[in-house]
Write a protein that holds these residues in place. Structure first.
Motif, PDB file in Angstrom:
ATOM      1  N   SER A 243       0.828  -1.210   0.000  1.00 44.78           N
ATOM      2  CA  SER A 243       0.000   0.000   0.000  1.00 44.78           C
ATOM      3  C   SER A 243       0.862   1.258   0.000  1.00 44.78           C
ATOM      4  N   VAL A 244       2.082   1.143   0.496  1.00 44.41           N
ATOM      5  CA  VAL A 244       3.008   2.275   0.537  1.00 44.41           C
ATOM      6  C   VAL A 244       4.030   2.199  -0.595  1.00 44.41           C
ATOM      7  N   HIS A 245       4.596   1.022  -0.824  1.00 44.48           N
ATOM      8  CA  HIS A 245       5.742   0.910  -1.725  1.00 44.48           C
ATOM      9  C   HIS A 245       5.452   0.172  -3.028  1.00 44.48           C
ATOM     10  N   GLY A 246       4.264  -0.365  -3.187  1.00 42.77           N
ATOM     11  CA  GLY A 246       3.940  -1.100  -4.407  1.00 42.77           C
ATOM     12  C   GLY A 246       3.110  -0.263  -5.359  1.00 42.77           C
ATOM     13  N   ASP A 247       2.505  -0.957  -6.295  1.00 37.93           N
ATOM     14  CA  ASP A 247       1.547  -0.340  -7.206  1.00 37.93           C
ATOM     15  C   ASP A 247       0.467  -1.371  -7.478  1.00 37.93           C
ATOM     16  N   ALA A 248      -0.417  -1.086  -8.417  1.00 34.16           N
ATOM     17  CA  ALA A 248      -1.542  -1.991  -8.685  1.00 34.16           C
ATOM     18  C   ALA A 248      -1.085  -3.349  -9.198  1.00 34.16           C
ATOM     19  N   ASP A 249       0.108  -3.420  -9.738  1.00 36.10           N
ATOM     20  CA  ASP A 249       0.617  -4.691 -10.266  1.00 36.10           C
ATOM     21  C   ASP A 249       1.404  -5.498  -9.250  1.00 36.10           C
ATOM     22  N   ASP A 250       1.494  -5.021  -8.017  1.00 34.61           N
ATOM     23  CA  ASP A 250       2.227  -5.754  -6.990  1.00 34.61           C
ATOM     24  C   ASP A 250       1.626  -7.148  -6.846  1.00 34.61           C
ATOM     25  N   ALA A 251       2.486  -8.147  -6.772  1.00 34.69           N
ATOM     26  CA  ALA A 251       2.043  -9.547  -6.717  1.00 34.69           C
ATOM     27  C   ALA A 251       1.228  -9.869  -5.466  1.00 34.69           C
ATOM     28  N   SER A 252       1.333  -9.059  -4.432  1.00 34.75           N
ATOM     29  CA  SER A 252       0.609  -9.358  -3.197  1.00 34.75           C
ATOM     30  C   SER A 252      -0.892  -9.046  -3.282  1.00 34.75           C
ATOM     31  N   TRP A 253      -1.277  -8.165  -4.199  1.00 35.33           N
ATOM     32  CA  TRP A 253      -2.689  -7.778  -4.283  1.00 35.33           C
ATOM     33  C   TRP A 253      -3.533  -8.882  -4.894  1.00 35.33           C
ATOM     34  N   LEU A 254      -4.714  -9.045  -4.370  1.00 36.52           N
ATOM     35  CA  LEU A 254      -5.701  -9.926  -4.999  1.00 36.52           C
ATOM     36  C   LEU A 254      -6.247  -9.222  -6.237  1.00 36.52           C
ATOM     37  N   PRO A 255      -6.783  -9.958  -7.195  1.00 28.03           N
ATOM     38  CA  PRO A 255      -7.300  -9.308  -8.413  1.00 28.03           C
ATOM     39  C   PRO A 255      -8.289  -8.178  -8.118  1.00 28.03           C
ATOM     40  N   ASP A 256      -9.179  -8.373  -7.162  1.00 25.95           N
ATOM     41  CA  ASP A 256     -10.159  -7.328  -6.857  1.00 25.95           C
ATOM     42  C   ASP A 256      -9.531  -6.095  -6.211  1.00 25.95           C
ATOM     43  N   ASP A 257      -8.398  -6.258  -5.541  1.00 29.84           N
ATOM     44  CA  ASP A 257      -7.724  -5.132  -4.897  1.00 29.84           C
ATOM     45  C   ASP A 257      -7.092  -4.193  -5.919  1.00 29.84           C
ATOM     46  N   LYS A 258      -6.619  -4.756  -7.014  1.00 27.09           N
ATOM     47  CA  LYS A 258      -5.836  -3.985  -7.984  1.00 27.09           C
ATOM     48  C   LYS A 258      -6.607  -2.792  -8.531  1.00 27.09           C
ATOM     49  N   MET A 259      -7.915  -2.966  -8.767  1.00 28.49           N
ATOM     50  CA  MET A 259      -8.718  -1.877  -9.289  1.00 28.49           C
ATOM     51  C   MET A 259      -8.802  -0.726  -8.283  1.00 28.49           C
ATOM     52  N   LEU A 260      -8.869  -1.048  -7.001  1.00 26.93           N
ATOM     53  CA  LEU A 260      -8.949  -0.014  -5.976  1.00 26.93           C
ATOM     54  C   LEU A 260      -7.623   0.737  -5.837  1.00 26.93           C
ATOM     55  N   VAL A 261      -6.520   0.031  -5.980  1.00 27.44           N
ATOM     56  CA  VAL A 261      -5.215   0.691  -5.973  1.00 27.44           C
ATOM     57  C   VAL A 261      -5.102   1.600  -7.200  1.00 27.44           C
ATOM     58  N   ARG A 262      -5.557   1.112  -8.353  1.00 27.18           N
ATOM     59  CA  ARG A 262      -5.567   1.954  -9.562  1.00 27.18           C
ATOM     60  C   ARG A 262      -6.412   3.204  -9.346  1.00 27.18           C
ATOM     61  N   LEU A 263      -7.576   3.042  -8.705  1.00 32.32           N
ATOM     62  CA  LEU A 263      -8.447   4.192  -8.453  1.00 32.32           C
ATOM     63  C   LEU A 263      -7.735   5.213  -7.569  1.00 32.32           C
ATOM     64  N   ALA A 264      -7.153   4.766  -6.469  1.00 38.43           N
ATOM     65  CA  ALA A 264      -6.438   5.691  -5.588  1.00 38.43           C
ATOM     66  C   ALA A 264      -5.313   6.389  -6.339  1.00 38.43           C
ATOM     67  N   ASP A 265      -4.573   5.648  -7.159  1.00 41.52           N
ATOM     68  CA  ASP A 265      -3.447   6.233  -7.891  1.00 41.52           C
ATOM     69  C   ASP A 265      -3.917   7.236  -8.942  1.00 41.52           C
ATOM     70  N   GLU A 266      -4.954   6.886  -9.708  1.00 43.59           N
ATOM     71  CA  GLU A 266      -5.447   7.826 -10.723  1.00 43.59           C
ATOM     72  C   GLU A 266      -5.989   9.093 -10.086  1.00 43.59           C
ATOM     73  N   LEU A 267      -6.751   8.937  -9.020  1.00 41.83           N
ATOM     74  CA  LEU A 267      -7.282  10.125  -8.357  1.00 41.83           C
ATOM     75  C   LEU A 267      -6.144  10.986  -7.819  1.00 41.83           C
ATOM     76  N   HIS A 268      -5.132  10.358  -7.251  1.00 43.29           N
ATOM     77  CA  HIS A 268      -4.007  11.116  -6.707  1.00 43.29           C
ATOM     78  C   HIS A 268      -3.235  11.832  -7.821  1.00 43.29           C
ATOM     79  N   ASP A 269      -2.981  11.114  -8.905  1.00 39.29           N
ATOM     80  CA  ASP A 269      -2.135  11.658  -9.969  1.00 39.29           C
ATOM     81  C   ASP A 269      -2.853  12.638 -10.888  1.00 39.29           C
ATOM     82  N   THR A 270      -4.152  12.412 -11.115  1.00 37.63           N
ATOM     83  CA  THR A 270      -4.852  13.207 -12.139  1.00 37.63           C
ATOM     84  C   THR A 270      -6.091  13.933 -11.624  1.00 37.63           C
ATOM     85  N   ILE A 271      -6.512  13.633 -10.408  1.00 35.29           N
ATOM     86  CA  ILE A 271      -7.755  14.166  -9.838  1.00 35.29           C
ATOM     87  C   ILE A 271      -8.926  13.837 -10.764  1.00 35.29           C
TER      88      ILE A 271
END
Length: 184
Positions: free
Chosen positions: A100-128
Protein backbone atom coordinates in the motif's frame (compact mmCIF):
# COMPACT_ATOMS: atom_id res chain seq x y z
CA UNK A 1 2.29 20.02 16.03
CA UNK A 2 1.52 23.43 14.61
CA UNK A 3 -1.78 24.16 16.40
CA UNK A 4 -2.30 23.13 19.99
CA UNK A 5 -5.18 20.79 20.80
CA UNK A 6 -7.80 21.53 23.42
CA UNK A 7 -7.69 19.56 26.64
CA UNK A 8 -10.38 18.34 29.04
CA UNK A 9 -12.68 19.48 30.34
CA UNK A 10 -14.23 19.92 26.91
CA UNK A 11 -17.23 22.10 26.22
CA UNK A 12 -20.53 20.21 26.45
CA UNK A 13 -20.99 20.24 22.65
CA UNK A 14 -17.47 18.93 22.04
CA UNK A 15 -17.83 16.30 24.76
CA UNK A 16 -21.11 15.16 23.18
CA UNK A 17 -19.33 14.70 19.84
CA UNK A 18 -16.46 12.81 21.50
CA UNK A 19 -18.95 10.60 23.34
CA UNK A 20 -20.19 9.33 19.96
CA UNK A 21 -16.73 8.05 18.98
CA UNK A 22 -15.90 4.35 19.40
CA UNK A 23 -14.63 3.66 22.92
CA UNK A 24 -11.23 2.46 21.66
CA UNK A 25 -10.67 5.90 20.07
CA UNK A 26 -10.24 7.43 23.55
CA UNK A 27 -8.68 9.61 24.56
CA UNK A 28 -9.76 11.45 21.42
CA UNK A 29 -7.15 11.48 18.66
CA UNK A 30 -5.03 14.60 18.21
CA UNK A 31 -6.75 15.48 14.95
CA UNK A 32 -10.07 15.58 16.79
CA UNK A 33 -8.75 17.61 19.72
CA UNK A 34 -7.19 20.20 17.40
CA UNK A 35 -10.42 20.53 15.41
CA UNK A 36 -12.30 20.78 18.73
CA UNK A 37 -10.92 24.31 19.12
CA UNK A 38 -14.17 25.14 17.30
CA UNK A 39 -16.84 22.45 17.56
CA UNK A 40 -18.13 23.42 14.10
CA UNK A 41 -14.79 22.27 12.66
CA UNK A 42 -14.96 19.04 14.65
CA UNK A 43 -18.22 18.19 12.87
CA UNK A 44 -16.05 17.47 9.80
CA UNK A 45 -15.12 14.16 11.42
CA UNK A 46 -18.74 13.04 11.36
CA UNK A 47 -18.99 13.33 7.58
CA UNK A 48 -16.95 10.25 6.66
CA UNK A 49 -18.98 7.97 4.41
CA UNK A 50 -16.50 5.19 5.11
CA UNK A 51 -18.68 3.69 7.79
CA UNK A 52 -22.15 3.79 6.23
CA UNK A 53 -24.34 0.97 7.48
CA UNK A 54 -25.12 -0.86 5.38
CA UNK A 55 -22.12 0.01 3.27
CA UNK A 56 -21.86 -0.27 -0.49
CA UNK A 57 -18.30 -1.62 -0.13
CA UNK A 58 -16.71 -4.30 2.02
CA UNK A 59 -14.27 -3.51 4.84
CA UNK A 60 -11.48 -4.93 2.66
CA UNK A 61 -12.40 -2.72 -0.29
CA UNK A 62 -12.59 0.30 2.01
CA UNK A 63 -9.20 -0.39 3.56
CA UNK A 64 -7.34 -1.21 0.35
CA UNK A 65 -8.52 2.10 -1.08
CA UNK A 66 -7.89 4.16 2.05
CA UNK A 67 -4.48 2.69 2.83
CA UNK A 68 -3.42 3.55 -0.70
CA UNK A 69 -4.98 7.03 -0.60
CA UNK A 70 -3.27 7.89 2.68
CA UNK A 71 0.02 6.34 1.58
CA UNK A 72 0.04 8.28 -1.69
CA UNK A 73 -0.67 11.46 0.32
CA UNK A 74 2.29 10.53 2.56
CA UNK A 75 -0.01 10.69 5.59
CA UNK A 76 1.58 8.28 8.07
CA UNK A 77 -0.72 9.65 10.80
CA UNK A 78 -3.94 8.28 9.21
CA UNK A 79 -2.31 5.35 7.39
CA UNK A 80 -0.86 3.98 10.64
CA UNK A 81 -4.15 4.20 12.49
CA UNK A 82 -5.99 2.46 9.65
CA UNK A 83 -3.46 -0.38 9.77
CA UNK A 84 -3.84 -0.62 13.55
CA UNK A 85 -7.62 -0.57 13.65
CA UNK A 86 -8.74 -2.15 10.38
CA UNK A 87 -6.06 -4.17 8.56
CA UNK A 88 -6.81 -7.41 10.37
CA UNK A 89 -10.60 -7.03 9.92
CA UNK A 90 -9.98 -6.38 6.21
CA UNK A 91 -7.81 -9.50 5.91
CA UNK A 92 -4.74 -7.60 4.74
CA UNK A 93 -1.39 -9.35 4.87
CA UNK A 94 1.88 -7.67 5.86
CA UNK A 95 2.92 -7.85 2.19
CA UNK A 96 -0.26 -5.99 1.17
CA UNK A 97 0.22 -3.41 3.92
CA UNK A 98 3.76 -2.88 2.63
CA UNK A 99 2.50 -2.68 -0.98
CA UNK A 100 0.00 0.00 0.00
CA UNK A 101 3.01 2.28 0.54
CA UNK A 102 5.74 0.91 -1.72
CA UNK A 103 3.94 -1.10 -4.41
CA UNK A 104 1.55 -0.34 -7.21
CA UNK A 105 -1.54 -1.99 -8.69
CA UNK A 106 0.62 -4.69 -10.27
CA UNK A 107 2.23 -5.75 -6.99
CA UNK A 108 2.04 -9.55 -6.72
CA UNK A 109 0.61 -9.36 -3.20
CA UNK A 110 -2.69 -7.78 -4.28
CA UNK A 111 -5.70 -9.93 -5.00
CA UNK A 112 -7.30 -9.31 -8.41
CA UNK A 113 -10.16 -7.33 -6.86
CA UNK A 114 -7.72 -5.13 -4.90
CA UNK A 115 -5.84 -3.99 -7.98
CA UNK A 116 -8.72 -1.88 -9.29
CA UNK A 117 -8.95 -0.01 -5.98
CA UNK A 118 -5.22 0.69 -5.97
CA UNK A 119 -5.57 1.95 -9.56
CA UNK A 120 -8.45 4.19 -8.45
CA UNK A 121 -6.44 5.69 -5.59
CA UNK A 122 -3.45 6.23 -7.89
CA UNK A 123 -5.45 7.83 -10.72
CA UNK A 124 -7.28 10.13 -8.36
CA UNK A 125 -4.01 11.12 -6.71
CA UNK A 126 -2.13 11.66 -9.97
CA UNK A 127 -4.85 13.21 -12.14
CA UNK A 128 -7.76 14.17 -9.84
CA UNK A 129 -9.89 12.20 -12.30
CA UNK A 130 -10.83 8.68 -13.36
CA UNK A 131 -9.92 7.49 -16.85
CA UNK A 132 -12.60 5.98 -19.08
CA UNK A 133 -10.85 2.60 -18.96
CA UNK A 134 -10.86 2.50 -15.16
CA UNK A 135 -14.42 3.87 -15.05
CA UNK A 136 -15.58 0.98 -17.22
CA UNK A 137 -13.82 -1.49 -14.93
CA UNK A 138 -15.41 0.11 -11.87
CA UNK A 139 -18.87 0.00 -13.45
CA UNK A 140 -18.45 -3.70 -14.15
CA UNK A 141 -17.48 -4.43 -10.54
CA UNK A 142 -19.46 -1.94 -8.41
CA UNK A 143 -22.90 -0.38 -8.19
CA UNK A 144 -23.20 3.33 -8.91
CA UNK A 145 -23.70 3.91 -5.19
CA UNK A 146 -20.51 2.01 -4.35
CA UNK A 147 -18.56 4.10 -6.87
CA UNK A 148 -19.93 7.27 -5.31
CA UNK A 149 -18.94 6.01 -1.86
CA UNK A 150 -15.42 5.13 -3.06
CA UNK A 151 -14.95 8.59 -4.60
CA UNK A 152 -16.24 10.33 -1.48
CA UNK A 153 -13.99 8.22 0.75
CA UNK A 154 -10.93 9.01 -1.34
CA UNK A 155 -11.64 12.73 -1.21
CA UNK A 156 -12.42 12.74 2.50
CA UNK A 157 -9.17 10.99 3.39
CA UNK A 158 -7.17 13.24 1.09
CA UNK A 159 -8.59 16.09 3.17
CA UNK A 160 -7.62 14.24 6.37
CA UNK A 161 -4.10 13.98 4.92
CA UNK A 162 -4.02 17.72 4.25
CA UNK A 163 -5.02 18.34 7.87
CA UNK A 164 -2.69 15.81 9.47
CA UNK A 165 0.30 16.67 7.28
CA UNK A 166 -0.33 20.42 7.37
CA UNK A 167 -0.58 20.33 11.16
CA UNK A 168 2.40 17.94 11.38
CA UNK A 169 0.49 15.66 13.71
CA UNK A 170 2.73 13.05 15.31
CA UNK A 171 1.67 9.42 15.25
CA UNK A 172 -0.89 8.58 17.92
CA UNK A 173 0.67 6.82 20.92
CA UNK A 174 0.12 3.05 20.96
CA UNK A 175 -2.02 3.01 17.80
CA UNK A 176 0.08 4.91 15.27
CA UNK A 177 2.28 2.86 13.02
CA UNK A 178 4.99 4.41 10.84
CA UNK A 179 5.29 3.65 7.16
CA UNK A 180 7.31 0.48 6.50
CA UNK A 181 10.82 0.84 5.19
CA UNK A 182 11.37 0.07 1.51
CA UNK A 183 12.62 -3.44 0.82
CA UNK A 184 15.97 -4.19 -0.67
Amino acid sequence: MRIAPVHPPFTPKVQALFDRLPADWSPPFRLFTVLARDERLLRFTGSAVSYLQPSHVTPRQREVLLLRVTARCRCAYEWGMRVHYFAEEAGLSEAQIHASVHGDADDASWLPDDKMLVRLADELHDTIAVSDALWNDLRAAFSDEAILQLLLMAGYYRTVAYLANGLRLPLEPEVGRPFPAPRG
